[in-house]
Scaffold this motif. Structure first.
Motif, PDB file in Angstrom:
ATOM      1  N   THR A  29       0.382  18.614  23.957  1.00  0.00           N
ATOM      2  CA  THR A  29       0.473  17.817  22.741  1.00  0.00           C
ATOM      3  C   THR A  29       1.311  16.598  23.074  1.00  0.00           C
ATOM      4  N   VAL A  30       0.688  15.434  22.998  1.00  0.00           N
ATOM      5  CA  VAL A  30       1.416  14.207  23.323  1.00  0.00           C
ATOM      6  C   VAL A  30       2.329  13.870  22.154  1.00  0.00           C
ATOM      7  N   THR A  31       3.641  13.815  22.404  1.00  0.00           N
ATOM      8  CA  THR A  31       4.557  13.559  21.293  1.00  0.00           C
ATOM      9  C   THR A  31       5.377  12.286  21.456  1.00  0.00           C
ATOM     10  N   GLY A  32       5.599  11.841  22.698  1.00  0.00           N
ATOM     11  CA  GLY A  32       6.504  10.702  22.827  1.00  0.00           C
ATOM     12  C   GLY A  32       6.373   9.957  24.129  1.00  0.00           C
ATOM     13  N   ILE A  33       7.354   9.102  24.346  1.00  0.00           N
ATOM     14  CA  ILE A  33       7.418   8.279  25.557  1.00  0.00           C
ATOM     15  C   ILE A  33       8.882   8.153  25.945  1.00  0.00           C
ATOM     16  N   ASP A  34       9.135   8.103  27.236  1.00  0.00           N
ATOM     17  CA  ASP A  34      10.522   7.906  27.646  1.00  0.00           C
ATOM     18  C   ASP A  34      10.604   7.043  28.882  1.00  0.00           C
ATOM     19  N   CYS A  35      11.809   6.510  29.098  1.00  0.00           N
ATOM     20  CA  CYS A  35      12.099   5.819  30.345  1.00  0.00           C
ATOM     21  C   CYS A  35      13.588   5.986  30.620  1.00  0.00           C
ATOM     22  N   HIS A  36      13.956   5.786  31.856  1.00  0.00           N
ATOM     23  CA  HIS A  36      15.376   5.815  32.247  1.00  0.00           C
ATOM     24  C   HIS A  36      15.456   4.904  33.448  1.00  0.00           C
ATOM     25  N   ILE A  37      16.083   3.731  33.284  1.00  0.00           N
ATOM     26  CA  ILE A  37      15.920   2.694  34.316  1.00  0.00           C
ATOM     27  C   ILE A  37      17.033   2.684  35.346  1.00  0.00           C
ATOM     28  N   GLY A  38      18.088   3.458  35.136  1.00  0.00           N
ATOM     29  CA  GLY A  38      19.154   3.457  36.132  1.00  0.00           C
ATOM     30  C   GLY A  38      20.455   3.878  35.507  1.00  0.00           C
ATOM     31  N   SER A  39      21.509   3.841  36.312  1.00  0.00           N
ATOM     32  CA  SER A  39      22.797   4.351  35.874  1.00  0.00           C
ATOM     33  C   SER A  39      23.876   3.289  36.093  1.00  0.00           C
ATOM     34  N   GLN A  40      25.002   3.462  35.379  1.00  0.00           N
ATOM     35  CA  GLN A  40      26.132   2.523  35.486  1.00  0.00           C
ATOM     36  C   GLN A  40      25.700   1.094  35.135  1.00  0.00           C
ATOM     37  N   LEU A  41      24.872   0.962  34.090  1.00  0.00           N
ATOM     38  CA  LEU A  41      24.509  -0.364  33.584  1.00  0.00           C
ATOM     39  C   LEU A  41      25.641  -0.886  32.716  1.00  0.00           C
ATOM     40  N   LEU A  42      26.045  -2.130  32.961  1.00  0.00           N
ATOM     41  CA  LEU A  42      27.160  -2.688  32.188  1.00  0.00           C
ATOM     42  C   LEU A  42      26.654  -3.489  31.000  1.00  0.00           C
ATOM     43  N   ASP A  43      25.423  -3.979  31.122  1.00  0.00           N
ATOM     44  CA  ASP A  43      24.849  -4.861  30.119  1.00  0.00           C
ATOM     45  C   ASP A  43      23.653  -4.129  29.506  1.00  0.00           C
ATOM     46  N   ASP A  44      23.388  -4.336  28.226  1.00  0.00           N
ATOM     47  CA  ASP A  44      22.248  -3.651  27.621  1.00  0.00           C
ATOM     48  C   ASP A  44      20.958  -4.480  27.700  1.00  0.00           C
ATOM     49  N   ALA A  45      21.033  -5.699  28.261  1.00  0.00           N
ATOM     50  CA  ALA A  45      19.817  -6.531  28.313  1.00  0.00           C
ATOM     51  C   ALA A  45      18.656  -5.824  29.035  1.00  0.00           C
ATOM     52  N   PRO A  46      18.878  -5.202  30.208  1.00  0.00           N
ATOM     53  CA  PRO A  46      17.741  -4.523  30.854  1.00  0.00           C
ATOM     54  C   PRO A  46      17.189  -3.373  30.008  1.00  0.00           C
ATOM     55  N   LEU A  47      18.061  -2.709  29.236  1.00  0.00           N
ATOM     56  CA  LEU A  47      17.599  -1.604  28.388  1.00  0.00           C
ATOM     57  C   LEU A  47      16.738  -2.140  27.246  1.00  0.00           C
ATOM     58  N   LEU A  48      17.136  -3.293  26.689  1.00  0.00           N
ATOM     59  CA  LEU A  48      16.354  -3.870  25.593  1.00  0.00           C
ATOM     60  C   LEU A  48      15.027  -4.425  26.123  1.00  0.00           C
ATOM     61  N   GLU A  49      15.058  -4.893  27.377  1.00  0.00           N
ATOM     62  CA  GLU A  49      13.818  -5.351  28.006  1.00  0.00           C
ATOM     63  C   GLU A  49      12.876  -4.145  28.211  1.00  0.00           C
ATOM     64  N   ALA A  50      13.439  -3.037  28.651  1.00  0.00           N
ATOM     65  CA  ALA A  50      12.632  -1.815  28.820  1.00  0.00           C
ATOM     66  C   ALA A  50      12.087  -1.371  27.470  1.00  0.00           C
ATOM     67  N   LEU A  51      12.918  -1.469  26.417  1.00  0.00           N
ATOM     68  CA  LEU A  51      12.474  -1.090  25.079  1.00  0.00           C
ATOM     69  C   LEU A  51      11.250  -1.905  24.668  1.00  0.00           C
ATOM     70  N   ASP A  52      11.293  -3.222  24.918  1.00  0.00           N
ATOM     71  CA  ASP A  52      10.154  -4.074  24.552  1.00  0.00           C
ATOM     72  C   ASP A  52       8.884  -3.611  25.243  1.00  0.00           C
ATOM     73  N   LYS A  53       9.019  -3.234  26.520  1.00  0.00           N
ATOM     74  CA  LYS A  53       7.825  -2.790  27.252  1.00  0.00           C
ATOM     75  C   LYS A  53       7.309  -1.452  26.708  1.00  0.00           C
ATOM     76  N   VAL A  54       8.236  -0.584  26.342  1.00  0.00           N
ATOM     77  CA  VAL A  54       7.854   0.716  25.783  1.00  0.00           C
ATOM     78  C   VAL A  54       7.155   0.512  24.427  1.00  0.00           C
ATOM     79  N   ILE A  55       7.715  -0.378  23.614  1.00  0.00           N
ATOM     80  CA  ILE A  55       7.128  -0.684  22.303  1.00  0.00           C
ATOM     81  C   ILE A  55       5.695  -1.186  22.470  1.00  0.00           C
ATOM     82  N   ASP A  56       5.506  -2.060  23.462  1.00  0.00           N
ATOM     83  CA  ASP A  56       4.191  -2.612  23.715  1.00  0.00           C
ATOM     84  C   ASP A  56       3.180  -1.506  24.051  1.00  0.00           C
ATOM     85  N   LEU A  57       3.618  -0.550  24.845  1.00  0.00           N
ATOM     86  CA  LEU A  57       2.738   0.570  25.189  1.00  0.00           C
ATOM     87  C   LEU A  57       2.415   1.421  23.970  1.00  0.00           C
TER      88      LEU A  57
END
Ligand SMILES: *Cc1c(COP(=O)(O)O)cnc(C)c1O
Length: 427
Positions: free
Chosen positions: A197-225
């Protein structure tokens, strides 16, 4: 506020002097602050409460691999946390700690059949599937058990997390997740398999990120999918953006959890309002380091000071087997003497007794110390004890959790006979 601080020249955790803990439990010992753990978890929980308009359905799934001691898992479970696991062993730990399997998500590129069976038998919340062959195996195992497996695909959004290459996971060349370009077809495959049963989508782009910009960029790509899948009538009910927020080891200034979550939920709200008449989506997180990293220190005793022509060494009783991060990633941990001393500071490499030149905990630190003094290796709560080994037949350190003035032993020090108890000699 840090719960590790000097009071009258002695280093304390909450209301307890670290030297008292060494006296009671010996060294090396990992020491965790309960108040810090609760505060760090609450930073996520409160930000979800304030920003999630979806009836507060957001779920924080603590990343068990960052620190898997049962006392830590139990404490977080009681606060309402779910858990992100990467092995069957971690699931058994969560259950032993009283955690709710219904709040467990299972990540990892190499899940075995047995691990899938175990997770299905406990009705975990979701499998974060990382490849198409894994979809087929999970479908088969679930079918054999007469179960439906809830799945989310871990997509690799190909954004640069700008962190150490060993802890960056969201680039094309990483082994993790399904490539962004292949995600649509993988979802079609998943949707067609009868026991998934397909329920969701996830990503995890790395660790010890100091800035949230890459996470918000990943979010945009996930939203697009998610939008493209919706157009094909594959509806997703949750979105898991992974973990990865960093902590201060030296002078890093990581984004505040509250600020990051406020921005993230604002984007999600704007998108749901624009495209889905405001119908909500469940948001999930997988934080590890940002919850437990600065809640722990490794306490060690100086065995010898070696003063040489070019270098001075402080040889301590903790080693790379206790805290692997410096040897593995050249990670920097602050080193603080447990007692402030009125002797001239000298520059030392802090090293362990293991027979490897890579066995160092800190390099070129100015320290005012004497033989027999205690040192605290700071910010060692995440990826410390969980990465410890028995190299050189060294028993793993004891672990204690401090709660105000009370000190609880939460893992006994391993004795030598524990280390070879499972071995046998030829007849
Ligand atoms: C390790 C890991 C995490 C936790 O990462 P932190 O940087 O400690 O927050 C989250 N999700 C997955 C899939 C992981 O492998």
């Amino acid at each position: 506020m840090s719960h590790f601080s000097y009071q009258n020249g002695v280093l304390c955790v909450e209301n307890t002097a670290l030297a008292d803990i060494a006296g009671r439990f010996g060294t090396p010992t990992y020491i965790y602050s309960k108040a810090t753990l609760v505060e760090n978890y609450s930073a996520y929980a409160n930000a979800c409460k304030q920003n999630d308009r979806n009836h507060n359905s957001a779920l924080i799934c603590y990343s068990v691999k960052s620190n898997s001691n049962l006392a830590v898992l139990n404490l977080l479970g009681r606060l309402g946390s779910g858990f992100d696991i990467v092995s069957g062993g971690e699931l058994l730990r969560v259950i032993a700690a009283g955690g709710d399997p219904g709040k467990v998500i299972f990540s990892g590129v190499g899940k075995t059949r047995d691990e899938m069976k175990l997770a299905l038998s406990h009705d975990i919340l979701c499998f974060n599937v990382e490849s198409v062959p894994e979809l087929h195996r999970l479908n088969q195992v679930a079918g054999e058990m007469g179960k439906q497996a809830s799945v989310s695909l871990r997509v690799n959004p190909n954004v640069d997390a700008k962190t150490h290459p060993y802890i960056s996971t969201g680039l094309k060349e990483n082994k993790f997740g399904v490539a962004y370009e292949d995600a649509l077809s993988a979802y079609r495959t998943a949707a067609a398999l009868p026991h998934l049963t397909v329920t969701g989508i996830d990503c995890h782009i790395g660790s010890q990120l100091l800035d949230d910009a890459p996470l918000l960029e990943a979010l945009d790509k996930v939203i697009d999918l998610i939008d493209r899948l919706a157009a094909e009538n594959i509806q997703l009910h949750h979105l898991d953006i992974g973990g990865g927020i960093g902590i201060t080891y030296d002078d890093e200034r990581p984004v505040a959890i509250g600020d990051y979550l406020t921005r993230l939920f604002a984007r999600i709200d704007a998108w749901r309002t624009a495209k889905y008449q405001g119908t909500p989506i469940k948001v999930m997180f997988e934080p590890g380091r940002s919850i437990v990293g600065n809640a722990g220190v490794l306490l060690t005793e100086i065995q010898y000071l070696k003063h040489g022509a070019t270098k001075n060494f402080a040889v301590v009783d903790a080693a790379m087997n206790d805290l692997m991060r410096p040897a593995m990633y050249e990670a920097w941990h602050r080193v603080q003497p447990v007692m402030e001393r009125d002797v001239p500071a000298r520059t030392y490499d802090v090293v362990g007794p293991v027979c490897e030149s890579g066995d160092w905990l800190a390099r070129a630190r100015a320290l005012a110390i004497e033989q027999g003094d205690l040192l605290a290796i700071m910010s060692a709560g995440a990826y410390g004890m969980t990465m410890a080994s028995n190299y050189n037949t060294r028993g793993r350190a004891a672990e204690v959790m401090v709660d105000g003035g009370r000190v609880h032993l939460i893992r006994k020090r391993e004795a030598a006979h524990d280390l070879f108890a499972l071995e046998s000699i030829l007849p």
